[in-house]
Design a protein around this motif. Structure first.
Motif, mmCIF file in Angstrom:
data_model
loop_
_atom_site.group_PDB
_atom_site.id
_atom_site.type_symbol
_atom_site.label_atom_id
_atom_site.label_comp_id
_atom_site.label_asym_id
_atom_site.label_seq_id
_atom_site.Cartn_x
_atom_site.Cartn_y
_atom_site.Cartn_z
ATOM 1 N N GLU A 39 57.963 152.224 46.711
ATOM 2 C CA GLU A 39 58.343 151.227 47.713
ATOM 3 C C GLU A 39 59.598 151.648 48.462
ATOM 4 O OE1 GLU A 39 59.644 146.551 48.250
ATOM 5 O OE2 GLU A 39 58.611 147.152 46.417
ATOM 6 N N LYS A 40 60.611 152.108 47.743
ATOM 7 C CA LYS A 40 61.852 152.541 48.400
ATOM 8 C C LYS A 40 61.588 153.659 49.400
ATOM 9 C CE LYS A 40 64.990 151.262 44.701
ATOM 10 N NZ LYS A 40 65.890 151.714 43.640
ATOM 11 N N LEU A 41 60.818 154.647 48.984
ATOM 12 C CA LEU A 41 60.511 155.771 49.879
ATOM 13 C C LEU A 41 59.750 155.301 51.116
ATOM 14 C CD1 LEU A 41 59.447 158.405 47.203
ATOM 15 C CD2 LEU A 41 61.552 158.419 48.558
ATOM 16 N N TYR A 42 58.778 154.438 50.900
ATOM 17 C CA TYR A 42 57.984 153.964 52.029
ATOM 18 C C TYR A 42 58.777 153.057 52.951
ATOM 19 C CZ TYR A 42 53.540 156.202 51.679
ATOM 20 O OH TYR A 42 52.556 157.140 51.740
ATOM 21 N N ARG A 43 59.649 152.236 52.402
ATOM 22 C CA ARG A 43 60.461 151.377 53.280
ATOM 23 C C ARG A 43 61.376 152.221 54.171
ATOM 24 N NH1 ARG A 43 59.477 146.098 53.000
ATOM 25 N NH2 ARG A 43 58.694 145.258 51.026
ATOM 26 N N ILE A 44 61.902 153.311 53.638
ATOM 27 C CA ILE A 44 62.696 154.228 54.469
ATOM 28 C C ILE A 44 61.814 154.834 55.549
ATOM 29 C CG2 ILE A 44 63.902 156.458 54.481
ATOM 30 C CD1 ILE A 44 64.917 155.677 51.623
ATOM 31 N N MET A 45 60.645 155.299 55.171
ATOM 32 C CA MET A 45 59.739 155.928 56.129
ATOM 33 C C MET A 45 59.261 154.925 57.178
ATOM 34 S SD MET A 45 56.462 158.356 55.316
ATOM 35 C CE MET A 45 55.795 157.191 54.161
ATOM 36 N N ILE A 46 58.957 153.720 56.757
ATOM 37 C CA ILE A 46 58.503 152.692 57.696
ATOM 38 C C ILE A 46 59.625 152.326 58.666
ATOM 39 C CG2 ILE A 46 57.823 150.261 57.871
ATOM 40 C CD1 ILE A 46 56.239 150.740 55.200
ATOM 41 N N SER A 47 60.837 152.185 58.164
ATOM 42 C CA SER A 47 61.977 151.872 59.026
ATOM 43 C C SER A 47 62.162 152.968 60.078
ATOM 44 C CB SER A 47 63.231 151.709 58.191
ATOM 45 O OG SER A 47 64.348 151.482 59.009
ATOM 46 N N TRP A 48 62.093 154.210 59.649
ATOM 47 C CA TRP A 48 62.201 155.342 60.574
ATOM 48 C C TRP A 48 61.090 155.275 61.610
ATOM 49 C CZ3 TRP A 48 59.014 159.280 62.033
ATOM 50 C CH2 TRP A 48 59.596 160.324 62.748
ATOM 51 N N SER A 49 59.878 154.971 61.167
ATOM 52 C CA SER A 49 58.725 154.910 62.074
ATOM 53 C C SER A 49 58.888 153.797 63.094
ATOM 54 C CB SER A 49 57.433 154.707 61.275
ATOM 55 O OG SER A 49 57.203 155.786 60.399
ATOM 56 N N ILE A 50 59.351 152.635 62.654
ATOM 57 C CA ILE A 50 59.560 151.516 63.582
ATOM 58 C C ILE A 50 60.630 151.885 64.607
ATOM 59 C CG2 ILE A 50 60.444 149.150 63.765
ATOM 60 C CD1 ILE A 50 58.993 148.627 61.039
ATOM 61 N N ASP A 51 61.715 152.499 64.161
ATOM 62 C CA ASP A 51 62.755 152.947 65.100
ATOM 63 C C ASP A 51 62.174 153.912 66.125
ATOM 64 O OD1 ASP A 51 64.633 151.429 63.751
ATOM 65 O OD2 ASP A 51 65.546 153.137 62.718
ATOM 66 N N ARG A 52 61.353 154.838 65.678
ATOM 67 C CA ARG A 52 60.715 155.814 66.586
ATOM 68 C C ARG A 52 59.821 155.091 67.584
ATOM 69 N NH1 ARG A 52 59.397 161.412 66.302
ATOM 70 N NH2 ARG A 52 57.418 161.946 67.261
ATOM 71 N N GLU A 53 59.026 154.143 67.095
ATOM 72 C CA GLU A 53 58.137 153.385 67.983
ATOM 73 C C GLU A 53 58.947 152.588 69.004
ATOM 74 O OE1 GLU A 53 55.257 150.946 65.995
ATOM 75 O OE2 GLU A 53 54.565 152.601 64.735
ATOM 76 N N GLU A 54 60.011 151.930 68.552
ATOM 77 C CA GLU A 54 60.826 151.125 69.469
ATOM 78 C C GLU A 54 61.426 151.973 70.574
ATOM 79 O OE1 GLU A 54 63.460 149.097 66.750
ATOM 80 O OE2 GLU A 54 62.081 147.369 66.608
ATOM 81 N N ARG A 55 61.914 153.166 70.213
ATOM 82 C CA ARG A 55 62.462 154.070 71.242
ATOM 83 C C ARG A 55 61.385 154.462 72.244
ATOM 84 N NH1 ARG A 55 64.681 156.377 66.717
ATOM 85 N NH2 ARG A 55 63.250 158.154 66.814
ATOM 86 N N ARG A 56 60.193 154.719 71.776
ATOM 87 C CA ARG A 56 59.121 155.151 72.671
ATOM 88 C C ARG A 56 58.541 154.008 73.478
ATOM 89 N NH1 ARG A 56 56.634 160.477 71.037
ATOM 90 N NH2 ARG A 56 58.344 161.450 69.936
ATOM 91 N N LEU A 57 58.568 152.816 72.907
ATOM 92 C CA LEU A 57 58.061 151.661 73.644
ATOM 93 C C LEU A 57 59.087 151.190 74.689
ATOM 94 C CD1 LEU A 57 56.396 149.577 70.789
ATOM 95 C CD2 LEU A 57 55.236 150.630 72.740
ATOM 96 N N GLY A 58 60.337 151.574 74.487
ATOM 97 C CA GLY A 58 61.383 151.191 75.440
ATOM 98 C C GLY A 58 61.842 149.804 75.162
#
Length: 100
Positions: free
Chosen positions: A81-100
């Protein structure tokens, strides 16, 4: 092509054990990079469908599935869970930057 590895208990010395870990690390990094490709496609689909980067219900669904799989195979679900929450947080940040 995935190299066939010996069972860890059959590794005769630290050199053999470390070499096997190195092979697994390469596989993990490859799978993480492949996963990012799907994250990037999600950005396109979310943009087309007016969806936000962060969908909390989906986040919890992913975490629940990861914990269940970790438990099923005898891996620590807390660590998973800890590893995935870090990965998911990173992914959401990446998506937010790309979505503008």
């Amino acid at each position: 092509m995935t190299k066939t590895l010996r069972d860890p208990r059959d590794c005769a010395d630290m050199g053999e054990l470390r070499a096997a870990i190195d092979v697994i690390d390469v596989e993990i990094i490859g799978m993480l990079a492949r996963r990012v490709g799907y994250i990037d496609r999600a950005v396109e689909l979310k943009r087309d469908n007016g969806l936000p980067a962060n969908i909390p219900d989906r986040v919890e669904d992913v975490v629940e599935k990861v914990r269940a799989e970790a438990s099923r195979i005898g891996y620590d679900p807390e660590l998973a869970e800890k590893l995935y929450r870090i990965m998911i947080s990173w992914s959401i940040d990446r998506e937010e930057r790309r979505l503008g």
